[in-house]
Structure formats: structure tokens, C-alpha cells
Motif scaffolding. Structure first.
Motif, short mmCIF file in Angstrom:
data_model
loop_
_atom_site.label_atom_id
_atom_site.label_comp_id
_atom_site.label_asym_id
_atom_site.label_seq_id
_atom_site.Cartn_x
_atom_site.Cartn_y
_atom_site.Cartn_z
N GLY A 97 20.61 0.45 -5.57
CA GLY A 97 20.58 1.86 -5.21
C GLY A 97 19.57 2.58 -6.09
O GLY A 97 18.65 1.97 -6.61
N VAL A 98 19.75 3.88 -6.25
CA VAL A 98 18.88 4.64 -7.14
C VAL A 98 19.47 4.54 -8.54
O VAL A 98 20.65 4.79 -8.74
CB VAL A 98 18.75 6.11 -6.69
N ASN A 99 18.65 4.14 -9.50
CA ASN A 99 19.12 3.89 -10.85
C ASN A 99 18.40 4.74 -11.87
O ASN A 99 17.23 5.06 -11.72
CB ASN A 99 18.91 2.42 -11.23
N LEU A 100 19.14 5.06 -12.93
CA LEU A 100 18.57 5.63 -14.14
C LEU A 100 18.33 4.46 -15.08
O LEU A 100 19.26 3.72 -15.40
CB LEU A 100 19.54 6.63 -14.77
N LEU A 101 17.09 4.26 -15.52
CA LEU A 101 16.74 3.18 -16.42
C LEU A 101 16.64 3.72 -17.83
O LEU A 101 15.80 4.58 -18.09
CB LEU A 101 15.40 2.56 -16.03
N PHE A 102 17.48 3.23 -18.71
CA PHE A 102 17.47 3.64 -20.11
C PHE A 102 16.73 2.59 -20.92
O PHE A 102 17.15 1.44 -20.98
CB PHE A 102 18.89 3.82 -20.64
N GLY A 159 0.81 -1.22 0.00
CA GLY A 159 0.00 0.00 0.00
C GLY A 159 0.84 1.26 0.00
O GLY A 159 0.31 2.37 -0.05
N GLU A 160 2.17 1.12 0.07
CA GLU A 160 3.04 2.29 0.06
C GLU A 160 3.22 2.81 -1.36
O GLU A 160 3.01 2.10 -2.33
CB GLU A 160 4.41 1.92 0.65
N ALA A 161 3.61 4.06 -1.46
CA ALA A 161 3.79 4.69 -2.78
C ALA A 161 4.99 4.11 -3.51
O ALA A 161 6.06 3.95 -2.93
CB ALA A 161 3.95 6.20 -2.63
N VAL A 162 4.79 3.79 -4.77
CA VAL A 162 5.88 3.43 -5.69
C VAL A 162 6.10 4.67 -6.53
O VAL A 162 5.18 5.17 -7.16
CB VAL A 162 5.50 2.22 -6.57
N ILE A 163 7.32 5.20 -6.51
CA ILE A 163 7.61 6.48 -7.17
C ILE A 163 8.61 6.28 -8.29
O ILE A 163 9.60 5.58 -8.14
CB ILE A 163 8.16 7.50 -6.14
N LEU A 164 8.33 6.93 -9.42
CA LEU A 164 9.22 6.93 -10.57
C LEU A 164 9.42 8.36 -11.04
O LEU A 164 8.47 9.15 -11.04
CB LEU A 164 8.61 6.15 -11.74
N GLY A 165 10.62 8.69 -11.44
CA GLY A 165 10.90 9.94 -12.12
C GLY A 165 11.12 9.62 -13.58
O GLY A 165 11.78 8.64 -13.90
N MET A 190 13.47 15.63 -7.85
CA MET A 190 12.94 14.30 -8.16
C MET A 190 13.65 13.24 -7.32
O MET A 190 13.01 12.36 -6.75
CB MET A 190 13.11 14.01 -9.66
N TYR A 191 14.96 13.31 -7.21
CA TYR A 191 15.75 12.35 -6.44
C TYR A 191 15.34 12.38 -4.96
O TYR A 191 15.12 11.35 -4.35
CB TYR A 191 17.24 12.65 -6.59
N GLN A 192 15.23 13.59 -4.41
CA GLN A 192 14.88 13.72 -2.99
C GLN A 192 13.44 13.28 -2.72
O GLN A 192 13.13 12.82 -1.64
CB GLN A 192 15.13 15.15 -2.52
N THR A 193 12.56 13.41 -3.72
CA THR A 193 11.19 12.93 -3.58
C THR A 193 11.16 11.41 -3.63
O THR A 193 10.40 10.76 -2.89
CB THR A 193 10.31 13.51 -4.73
N LEU A 194 11.99 10.81 -4.45
CA LEU A 194 12.05 9.36 -4.62
C LEU A 194 12.71 8.66 -3.42
O LEU A 194 12.28 7.58 -3.02
CB LEU A 194 12.85 9.05 -5.89
N LEU A 195 13.72 9.26 -2.87
CA LEU A 195 14.57 8.62 -1.85
C LEU A 195 13.80 8.01 -0.67
O LEU A 195 14.09 6.88 -0.27
CB LEU A 195 15.63 9.61 -1.36
N PRO A 196 12.81 8.69 -0.08
CA PRO A 196 12.10 8.08 1.06
C PRO A 196 11.37 6.78 0.71
O PRO A 196 11.07 5.98 1.60
CB PRO A 196 11.10 9.16 1.49
#
Length: 158
Positions: A68-73, A41-47, A149-155
Motif C-alpha cells: 500500500g502507501v507507506n511512510l519510509l523511516f 516511462g511513467e512518473a515515480v513519485i515520492l513525498g 502529497m498523498y493524493q498526488t502520489l496515489l495515481p
């Protein structure tokens, strides 16, 4: 076009989320999409952002993964190996490497934590994705709005 790519992303990602991916906000060149995880039920976040490429990649997504935090190409080059070190640089800066993992034709470049402040302050990032043989795809990603975007995604990273 971005919406079609996001629906494709939902089908290849390992998380189990409801298909109701919604645009939550826009931070300059980055769009913030959210959905609720079916399991928790938690938010899944994508930039998501558009890219400039000399190949087939049109979109990049920012997402938390086990690495970690990844850039998906998306639509990256096919490659037999499961990973490699990609050459990357910021405008007018030295070249550095990013660890890249591959699933199908999607290349997942891990954002190096020791360069995070440079990601925040730079206007763009250039990455060279490597395929089989001597195939290389050069991609430029706008970093305008990346910090927010990164700081919004991190939590949402676990």
C-alpha cells in the motif's frame, strides 16, 4: 541533507528509475519529488518530509509499495524480524497500530486506509519504531500538506 537521503533512497528502492529525481512541488511540510521510470516511462513519485526523533531518523518518505502507501523511516532501529505492529497516534487522539515492514534499517509503515481521513485532518503523527530488545525510537511526522502529497502520489500506485 534531504538530497543526500533521496539519492540513498534511489539506491535501496526496488523500482528502476533514472537518477534524475527532481523537486516537483512543495505542499507545506512535504516535498514532492519525481523521476521517470526507466522501464515504463511513467512518473515515480515520492513525498519527503523532515521528522522529529529521539533517535537517528531524520527523514521520512511517502511511497507506493506492494503493501500500500507507506511512510519510509530512514536510519530506523535494526531488528531481526521482518515486520511488526507499531504504536501510533495523532495529537490528542487514541493510539492505533500501523503494520511495519523492515528492510535493513529502514522501517516501512503502511498508512491504514480506514484512518486516512484522520491523517488528512491531523497536524502530526507520532510513531514508535521498535528495534531488537527494548529499543524504541519515537518519531513525530508533520501531516501539514500530507493530504495533497498523498493524493498526488496515489495515481502512480499500481
Amino acid at each position: 541533507m534531504k538530497k543526500q537521503l533521496l539519492l540513498g533512497l534511489l539506491s535501496i528502492c526496488t523500482f528502476n528509475a533514472v537518477a534524475g529525481l527532481e523537486l516537483a512541488n512543495t505542499y507545506q511540510d512535504w516535498e514532492h519529488y519525481e523521476s521517470k521510470s526507466f522501464d515504463t516511462g511513467e512518473a515515480v513519485i515520492l513525498g519527503v518530509s523532515s521528522v522529529k526523533s529521539d533517535g537517528n531518523t531524520e527523514t521520512v518518505a511517502l511511497r507506493c509499495t506492494t503493501e500500500g502507501v507507506n511512510l519510509l523511516f530512514f536510519n530506523g532501529l535494526p531488528r531481526q524480524e521482518l515486520g511488526y505492529s507499531a504504536s501510533a497516534s495523532f495529537k490528542n487522539a487514541e493510539t492505533f497500530t500501523m503494520d511495519v515492514w523492515i528492510k535493513g534499517k529502514t522501517h516501512w509503515a503502511t498508512v491504514p486506509l480506514d484512518l486516512l481521513e484522520s491523517f488528512y485532518s491531523a497536524e502530526s503523527l507520532k510513531v514508535e519504531l521498535q528495534g531488537d530488545g527494548e529499543e524504541v525510537e519515537k518519531i513525530a511526522v508533520s501531516l501539514r500538506g500530507f493530504k495533497t502529497m498523498y493524493q498526488t502520489l496515489l495515481p502512480s500506485c499500481k
